[in-house]
Every structure is written in structure tokens, then in C-alpha cells.
Design a protein around this motif. Structure first.
Motif, PDB file in Angstrom:
ATOM      1  N   ASP A   1       0.819  -1.215   0.000  1.00 41.02           N
ATOM      2  CA  ASP A   1       0.000   0.000   0.000  1.00 41.02           C
ATOM      3  C   ASP A   1       0.856   1.269   0.000  1.00 41.02           C
ATOM      4  OD1 ASP A   1      -2.209  -1.596   0.063  1.00 41.02           O
ATOM      5  OD2 ASP A   1      -2.495  -1.475   2.240  1.00 41.02           O
ATOM      6  N   VAL A   2       1.975   1.199   0.654  1.00 42.98           N
ATOM      7  CA  VAL A   2       2.854   2.384   0.751  1.00 42.98           C
ATOM      8  C   VAL A   2       4.048   2.195  -0.178  1.00 42.98           C
ATOM      9  CG1 VAL A   2       4.260   3.808   2.254  1.00 42.98           C
ATOM     10  CG2 VAL A   2       2.159   2.757   3.139  1.00 42.98           C
TER      11      VAL A   2
ATOM     12  N   GLY B   1       4.531   9.277  -5.615  1.00 41.49           N
ATOM     13  CA  GLY B   1       4.320   8.042  -6.346  1.00 41.49           C
ATOM     14  C   GLY B   1       2.910   7.505  -6.119  1.00 41.49           C
ATOM     15  N   GLN B   2       2.335   6.977  -7.187  1.00 49.23           N
ATOM     16  CA  GLN B   2       1.005   6.358  -7.130  1.00 49.23           C
ATOM     17  C   GLN B   2       0.932   5.239  -8.157  1.00 49.23           C
ATOM     18  OE1 GLN B   2      -2.195   9.131  -7.839  1.00 49.23           O
ATOM     19  NE2 GLN B   2      -2.597   9.455  -5.651  1.00 49.23           N
TER      20      GLN B   2
ATOM     21  N   ALA C   1       0.373   4.272  -2.865  1.00 50.04           N
ATOM     22  CA  ALA C   1       0.763   5.677  -2.922  1.00 50.04           C
ATOM     23  C   ALA C   1       1.898   5.929  -1.949  1.00 50.04           C
ATOM     24  CB  ALA C   1      -0.421   6.585  -2.596  1.00 50.04           C
ATOM     25  N   SER C   2       2.658   6.964  -2.228  1.00 44.69           N
ATOM     26  CA  SER C   2       3.706   7.384  -1.300  1.00 44.69           C
ATOM     27  C   SER C   2       3.070   8.053  -0.100  1.00 44.69           C
ATOM     28  CB  SER C   2       4.692   8.324  -2.004  1.00 44.69           C
ATOM     29  OG  SER C   2       3.994   9.453  -2.522  1.00 44.69           O
TER      30      SER C   2
ATOM     31  N   ALA D   1      -5.231  10.292  -0.926  1.00 42.66           N
ATOM     32  CA  ALA D   1      -5.642  11.315  -1.884  1.00 42.66           C
ATOM     33  C   ALA D   1      -6.098  10.654  -3.179  1.00 42.66           C
ATOM     34  CB  ALA D   1      -4.468  12.259  -2.168  1.00 42.66           C
ATOM     35  N   ALA D   2      -6.830  11.418  -3.955  1.00 40.78           N
ATOM     36  CA  ALA D   2      -7.275  10.910  -5.260  1.00 40.78           C
ATOM     37  C   ALA D   2      -6.077  10.798  -6.193  1.00 40.78           C
ATOM     38  CB  ALA D   2      -8.321  11.859  -5.820  1.00 40.78           C
TER      39      ALA D   2
END
Length: 449
Positions: free
Chosen positions: A56-57, A67-68, A79-80, A86-87
Motif C-alpha cells: 500500500d505504501v 508516487g502512485q 501511494a507514497s 488522496a485521489a
């Protein structure tokens, strides 16, 4: 000062150009490195998602980076830390295998927003977005630029100070030379400028200045000797003039006036000849234009030989005279030949031999007599003005002591030389002059008996 200012200005321009190139190059290098790292990390995330290893991270993102990983249905899979929850940061989905660069403005960054340069890389059902902060890049460039703006004046100041000291040290000998030359008068030509220890342009300048001062000193010394000798030579006939006139004035009845007039005429002729010789030498010393008139030296020699034959008590042989064209002044060349013949006739015992030839681009004139000759110790000075050798070649012949000096002056002004050659008997004077290039054949000139 001018050199320092010019050097500092050039250094400023050079350093500024170099700094601009450095900043531009560094910025391009930072961008290239960040882009390569972003694309590589995005590809790694796509691979991890395909193998089911995606967490997840997202770790291993550049400081202040983002990053995503977003699925095709728009769900954010990973996501980072700064954009967790966040979207998706971009709606752009590039074609598979064609990474696309994006500039994202005001993207979420914890509690703030940030601008990023992001690379979007399409994988199997997902798209990875990895990028770096534009602010971070700008801060690095700004810090470097600020450092250069502060350091540039300091660097130029150090460079200018070093230039000032170096140029000042280099030019200090020049100022010493200038000050010494400025203090030298015509009465102190024995002084010399200081010689720097280095063998550079300034050292060579100092040595050249000293050589010039040496020549000036020698010339001044010769001038003083010349004036002294001329005064002495003129004083003797003037004193005789005065003595004879005083005696005749005191005892007019017992004076042989015709004899007195003859003696006075001889003394006046001697003074007149000396004055003419002095004027001739002065003119030769001041002459700056080389002679350029074609002269048949053989004609001049034969004319002077005929003159000497009419008055000399010795035989004059000129069978060795052949054609010899030169560039020169006819009157001066005639004086050269006349003085050589007069000198030879004054010391010859029975004969004088004259030869003239042209070969190998030179005209060679030789006048030899069978007199006592010139002693080896007198030869270095025989052409000095007023010099008379002792004792044999110094008869009281009424000469001025300038004849051979005039011969040397004329020879030099015509680009030639004169020397006393070794011989078994008598003296032999040899004059060498450059010949006039001509188609005229060097035929032997008939000599009247």
C-alpha cells in the motif's frame, strides 16, 4: 592599473559564462537523473503489481517526490506517504510501453500542495505515476546560483589583487630602468641600468639598454678624443702662424718676406686640408642614405693612378686593374682611392702596386707599397682618426692623420670593408665592396704606360 582592470573584466566575463554553463549543465543533469530514476521506479511498481507484490505504501521515492499506482478503473492501489488517501494525481493514461512526462501543479503533499515532474508508465491493468518535486530542483539551482553570485565578486577581487601584485612585480624593473635612464646625462654615460635576475623580455631590454649606453659612451669618448686631437692639430700650425708673424712684426727689416709667405701658405694649406677632412668625416657620420649611383670604379682608380704618377717619385703599377662596377658616390670613391695612393706614395721605397677585380659579387681593390709596412700592434688602430704609427711610418709628410680614417668611413658607407693584409714587405691595404650586378663583362682595362 589598466592591465588589472582589463584582466578583472575578462575574468568576470569568463567566470560568469562558466557559471552560467555550469548551472545550465547541472540543471539538465539533475533533470535527466530524476527522470531516469522516476521511469525506472515506475516500471518496478508495474512489475510488482503484476506479480501481486505491490504494497500500500510506496517506498524508495526521491525525497520530496511522489508516487502512485492506479488501476484502470481509477482505484488508487498504492501511494507514497505524502499522497496516501488522496485521489489519483493525474487522469492521463499513456499507451503501454510509451512513458509520458507530466507537469502536475498543486498536487497534494501532506497538508500542502506541490508541483511535480511526473512520469506515467502503463503496465498490466495499472498505471504507475512517479515524479520529483520541481521546488526541490529549483532550490538546488537557487542555492548554487546564490553561492556563485556571492563568490564571483570575491573570486574576481582575489584575481585582481593577484594580477596587481604580479604585474607590479613584473614591471618594477621597468620603472627602475626608466628612473635610471632618466637620471643619466651626457656627462655620466658610464652609468648602467640595473639588470633583473631573469632572462625574460625585461632582462633582455635591460641588457640592450646597457649595450646602447656602452655604444653612446664609446661614441662620446671618440668624439671627445676627436675634438681634442683636432684642436691639437689645428693649434700647432696656428701657433707657428702667430710666432712667425710676431717675429716679423717685431723685426720687419730682417724678415725674408717671400720665404715667410711660403711658410705661412704651407701651414694654411695644411689647416685647410684638415678642415676639409673633418667636414668630410662629419658628413659621412651623418649620412643616412646609402649610395645608389652606378660608378665604374676602374675609371676612378686609373684617374687617380695617373694623378699620382705625375707627382710621385716611385713607380706605380696598375696592370692588375680590371672592370669593376659598383653603386656609390664617385667623389667619395675617388677620395678613398686617392688617400690610399697618397699613403702608399708617402712610404713606398720604389714602387706601388694597384689591383682591382670583381668576382663572387664583390669588388676587391688592393694598394700595396714596398715601404716599411705596418707593425702588427699598430694594425688595430691604423684607421683611427689622428692616429699615427711610430716610428717608421710617421714621417713629417704634412698629413692630417685622417686619410685612412676617411678610407674606412667611405668603405663602410658603401657597404664594404678595409683591412691591412699580411705581406712579405711593405703595407698592403685591401678594400672589399659589393659589386653592381651588370651584364658588362669583366674585361681587363688597358693601362697607359
Amino acid at each position: 592599473m589598466r592591465i588589472t582592470i582589463a584582466a578583472a573584466a575578462l575574468a568576470t566575463v569568463a567566470i560568469a559564462v562558466a557559471a552560467t554553463i555550469l548551472v545550465t549543465t547541472l540543471r539538465a543533469s539533475l533533470i535527466d537523473t530524476a527522470d531516469m530514476s522516476s521511469k525506472t521506479r515506475a516500471s518496478e511498481l508495474n512489475a510488482a503489481a503484476a506479480r501481486g507484490l505491490l504494497t500500500d505504501v510506496i517506498a524508495n521515492i526521491a525525497e520530496e517526490g511522489v508516487g502512485q499506482v492506479v488501476a484502470d478503473d481509477g482505484k488508487v492501489l498504492a501511494a507514497s506517504e505524502n499522497v496516501r488517501g488522496a485521489a489519483r494525481i493525474s487522469q492521463v493514461v499513456p499507451p503501454r510501453g510509451e512513458p509520458e512526462k507530466l507537469i502536475i501543479r498543486n498536487a497534494p503533499d501532506d497538508d500542502e500542495t506541490e508541483d511535480y515532474r511526473v512520469w506515467a508508465v502503463r503496465g498490466d491493468g495499472v498505471t504507475a505515476y512517479v515524479g520529483t518535486s520541481l521546488e526541490d530542483e529549483r532550490e538546488v539551482i537557487f542555492d548554487l546560483t546564490r553561492l556563485m553570485i556571492i563568490g564571483l565578486p570575491l573570486l574576481v577581487a582575489v584575481f585582481a589583487a593577484g594580477t596587481w601584485l604580479m604585474v607590479g612585480r613584473t614591471l618594477r624593473p621597468v620603472e627602475d630602468i626608466r628612473a635610471e635612464v632618466a637620471s643619466i646625462s651626457h656627462r655620466r654615460l658610464d652609468r648602467r641600468v640595473p639588470l633583473p635576475p631573469t632572462n625574460d623580455e625585461i632582462g633582455r631590454l635591460a641588457r640592450t639598454m646597457n649595450e646602447m649606453l656602452g655604444r653612446l659612451e664609446a661614441s662620446s669618448e671618440r668624439q671627445r678624443e676627436f675634438v681634442g686631437n683636432a684642436s691639437h692639430e689645428l693649434r700647432s700650425p696656428l701657433a707657428a702662424f702667430r710666432a712667425q708673424l710676431e717675429v716679423a712684426s717685431a723685426h720687419p727689416a730682417g724678415v725674408d718676406w717671400p720665404s715667410l709667405a711660403e711658410d705661412l701658405l704651407k701651414d694654411s694649406n695644411r689647416m685647410e686640408n684638415m678642415v676639409q677632412d673633418l667636414l668630410f668625416l662629419a658628413r659621412e657620420d651623418a649620412a643616412a642614405t646609402p649610395p645608389s649611383t652606378p660608378v665604374d670604379l676602374d675609371d676612378v682608380v686609373l684617374e687617380e693612378v695617373a694623378r699620382v704618377r705625375s707627382t710621385a717619385s716611385v713607380a706605380v703599377h696598375a696592370e692588375g686593374v680590371s672592370a669593376a662596377p659598383v653603386l656609390g658616390r664617385r667623389e667619395d670613391l675617388a677620395r678613398l682611392v686617392r688617400n690610399l695612393l697618397d699613403n702608399a706614395s708617402a712610404y713606398a721605397s720604389s714602387r706601388i702596386d694597384v689591383s682591382l677585380s670583381a668576382e663572387n659579387g664583390r669588388v676587391e681593390l688592393a694598394v700595396a707599397d714596398d715601404g716599411p709596412g705596418v707593425a702588427p700592434e699598430d694594425r688595430p688602430r691604423i684607421f683611427e682618426r689622428f692616429y699615427r704609427a711610430d716610428p717608421v711610418r710617421n714621417p713629417q709628410n704634412g698629413g692630417t692623420g685622417l686619410g685612412l680614417a676617411i678610407v674606412e668611413a667611405v668603405a663602410k658607407s658603401h657597404g664594404g670593408t678595409i683591412a691591412v693584409a699580411d705581406g712579405t714587405t711593405g703595407a698592403r691595404f685591401e678594400v672589399s665592396l659589393p659589386t653592381l650586378r651588370s651584364e658588362r663583362p669583366a674585361a681587363t682595362v688597358p693601362v697607359p704606360s
